[in-house]
Structures are given as structure tokens and as C-alpha cells.
Design a protein around this motif. Structure first.
Motif, mmCIF file in Angstrom:
data_model
loop_
_atom_site.group_PDB
_atom_site.id
_atom_site.type_symbol
_atom_site.label_atom_id
_atom_site.label_comp_id
_atom_site.label_asym_id
_atom_site.label_seq_id
_atom_site.Cartn_x
_atom_site.Cartn_y
_atom_site.Cartn_z
ATOM 1 N N TYR A 152 0.770 -1.082 0.134
ATOM 2 C CA TYR A 152 0.144 0.076 -0.195
ATOM 3 C C TYR A 152 0.922 1.124 -0.010
ATOM 4 N N PRO A 153 0.900 1.858 -1.241
ATOM 5 C CA PRO A 153 2.080 3.146 -1.232
ATOM 6 C C PRO A 153 1.360 4.360 -0.461
ATOM 7 N N VAL A 154 1.152 4.286 0.856
ATOM 8 C CA VAL A 154 0.912 5.188 1.693
ATOM 9 C C VAL A 154 1.644 5.295 3.010
ATOM 10 N N PRO A 165 5.850 2.509 -6.235
ATOM 11 C CA PRO A 165 4.909 2.841 -7.369
ATOM 12 C C PRO A 165 3.354 2.741 -7.046
ATOM 13 N N ARG A 166 2.518 3.566 -7.732
ATOM 14 C CA ARG A 166 1.357 3.787 -7.421
ATOM 15 C C ARG A 166 0.384 2.537 -8.359
ATOM 16 N N GLU A 177 3.239 -7.114 -8.866
ATOM 17 C CA GLU A 177 2.928 -6.503 -7.552
ATOM 18 C C GLU A 177 1.745 -5.447 -8.097
ATOM 19 N N ILE A 178 0.576 -5.594 -7.580
ATOM 20 C CA ILE A 178 -0.496 -4.490 -7.869
ATOM 21 C C ILE A 178 -1.044 -3.868 -6.549
ATOM 22 N N PRO A 179 -0.253 -2.555 -6.348
ATOM 23 C CA PRO A 179 -0.592 -2.000 -5.241
ATOM 24 C C PRO A 179 -2.039 -1.643 -5.013
ATOM 25 N N ARG A 184 -3.636 10.705 -5.847
ATOM 26 C CA ARG A 184 -2.300 11.687 -5.775
ATOM 27 C C ARG A 184 -2.938 13.043 -5.746
ATOM 28 N N TRP A 185 -2.731 13.669 -4.381
ATOM 29 C CA TRP A 185 -3.279 15.012 -4.192
ATOM 30 C C TRP A 185 -2.441 15.503 -3.220
ATOM 31 N N LEU A 186 -2.439 16.783 -3.553
ATOM 32 C CA LEU A 186 -1.585 17.994 -2.410
ATOM 33 C C LEU A 186 -0.380 17.384 -2.273
ATOM 34 N N GLY A 187 0.526 16.913 -3.417
ATOM 35 C CA GLY A 187 1.800 16.236 -3.425
ATOM 36 C C GLY A 187 1.902 15.031 -2.518
#
Length: 279
Positions: A152-154, A165-166, A177-179, A184-187
Motif C-alpha cells: 500500500y503506497p501510503v 509505485p502507485r 505487484e498490484i498496489p 495523488r493529491w496535494l503532493g
């Protein structure tokens, strides 16, 4: 754009007493003595999917599959993908490579014996593949899986690789791999793939996030939830911390209706079909 894209709906098939946050209150050696509610909850989910003729991927615990093989067959017979959530719901980050490989290999064998076909996908409990145990991807490939959905890219207090990677990517081993989906918002990356956020936040937030990923990134989302999240009658654990009780019990009575709306607002399919040619 949202109407043109088929997203991947995924269900992590585990029971309420197997959730990592409740582990101190349900020792693993006592699981067989705890009343299970997973079958009735999965049956409700199957009926919701049937209403919209939607397909999904069920990441199923080997422990559950051994005790409810008829449930796993019902999932497969309805045209959904049966995938692996490991055998005993132990975090990948809490195991040695040898123990992890044994766990995911056993789960794959149990599931394949039931459905009679290869099990391609795996998801680590609690998205427990992070920077400290990237070796787990090699184990997943060695066990014979084709793809993983374990990152989870968080930034989160229990999991996450914020700079991963997202969208789907291929590893040297050939494993894809399927994250889980982020917006993507506010950087920064924001969770947009379901789970507790789907219950805690208004439904309109999830709808906006998925539509934004479909429209702006022109990519399908991968969304997840658990069978216990449609079960407001599940036993409560008053001894759990306030934080755990909040995360686990808030809006359980609203989840099924939110899922109906989600299924109506977007097109949904199996992860192995949606991401067949993604990476």
C-alpha cells in the motif's frame, strides 16, 4: 472515463477474530473455539455481487478454506477468482523467510485442492510487505504465484511504502505487484482503495477518489474490504483499545448499503482479469 474502466474488487476473506488489531484477545490456538461468522457474511457479499452481475477476487485464508471448502467452491462456481491471503493470517513482516514461504505454499495447496485450478494471486495480511522485508516478493514468486497485491503506497502506522509505485509493476522474479489504489493529491498519496476508510469516511469520498483515478490517471482502481465489515451483529470486544474499537466497529451497519452504491456506480471485475496486461 469511470464508466469506461473496469476496476478490481477484492475481498480479504477472514473472520472478525482473525483481525491483526484484535489478536491479543483471540489467541491463535483458541480460534477453533470461537464462533465463526465468515460464511454468512461471504454469502451476503456474493448476493450483492450477483445483483449487479459483478465479479471479484476473494483473497482467502487457508485456515478458513480448510473449514469451509464448500464456501470456497461457491465463490469459484459463481465466476469469481479465488486467491490466497496466506494460511494463518500472520504478518509477513513477523515471519522468517522460511516460515513465510511455508505459510503461503500451504495456503496455495489448500485452495488449489478445493477449486481444482491454479491460484495465481496473493495478498499479505495487513499489507505487511514493507521496505524491511522486500524479500517476501521472492518467496511469493517461489511459491508459484503470478501476482501479489501486498503493498500500500501510503504512510500508515501499521503498514505502507509511501514511495512505492502507485500502479502495477513487474519485479525481477517475474512477479507482478498490484498496489492498492491511492489518489495523488496535494503532493502525497491518499488511501483510495477501501478498507476502514470506506467505512469511516462518507461514501462520496470513495466515489470521488475512484472516479478521479479512473479519469486523471486513466487506470483501473483496486479496492478491498473484509466480510466482517458487513456484519454489524458480530461480537464486540470491550477490552480492545479505544482506537481499535473505533477502527473496527464504526459504520458496520452502513457498509452493505455502501457496497450496493459502489457496485452501481462503477464497473467491477476480478483482479486477474483487470490487470492481466498491466505490467
Amino acid at each position: 472515463m469511470a464508466a469506461e474502466i473496469t476496476n478490481a474488487l477484492t475481498i480479504d476473506v477472514e473472520d472478525y477474530f482473525q483481525v491483526s488489531a484484535l489478536a491479543p484477545h483471540f489467541p491463535r490456538q483458541e480460534w477453533d473455539a470461537v464462533p465463526c461468522r465468515v460464511e454468512q457474511n461471504v454469502d451476503l457479499i456474493l448476493s450483492l455481487l450477483q445483483e449487479r452481475d459483478a465479479k471479484a477476487t476473494f483473497f482467502t485464508l487457508g485456515w478458513v478454506a480448510e473449514r469451509y471448502p464448500h464456501l470456497v467452491r461457491r465463490i469459484a462456481d459463481a465466476g469469481h477468482e479465488v486467491a490466497s491471503h496466506g494460511y494463518g493470517h500472520e504478518r509477513a513482516s513477523a515471519q522468517t523467510p522460511e516460515a513465510f514461504l511455508a505459510d503461503i505454499s500451504l495456503a496455495k495447496a489448500v485452495l488449489e485442492d478445493i477449486v481444482g485450478e491454479p491460484v495465481k494471486g496473493y495478498r499479505a495480511p495487513s499489507f505487511s510487505i514493507g521496505k524491511s522485508n522486500l524479500w517476501a516478493h521472492e518467496c511469493i514468486a517461489r511459491a508459484g504465484y503470478s501476482y501479489s497485491s501486498s503493498v500500500y503506497p501510503v504512510k500508515h502506522d501499521h503498514y505502507g511504502i509511501p514511495d512505492a509505485p502507485r500502479f502495477p509493476y513487474r519485479l525481477e522474479s517475474g512477479l507482478m505487484e498490484i498496489p492498492v489504489t491511492t489518489m495523488r493529491w496535494l503532493g502525497r498519496n491518499w488511501p483510495a482503495g477501501g478498507g476502514g476508510y470506506f467505512r469511516l469516511l462518507p461514501y462520496a469520498v470513495s466515489r470521488w477518489q475512484i472516479a478521479k483515478v479512473n479519469a486523471d490517471d486513466r487506470r483501473p482502481a483496486i479496492f478491498y474490504f473484509h466480510p466482517w465489515e458487513v456484519d454489524p451483529e458480530q461480537p464486540r470486544v470491550p477490552e480492545a483499545t479505544a482506537k481499535t474499537r473505533f477502527r473496527h466497529y464504526v459504520n458496520l451497519d452502513r457498509t452493505a448499503e455502501r457496497l450496493r452504491r459502489l457496485l452501481a456506480d462503477f464497473s467491477w471485475g476480478r483482479a486477474d482479469h483487470v490487470f492481466r496486461d498491466a505490467a
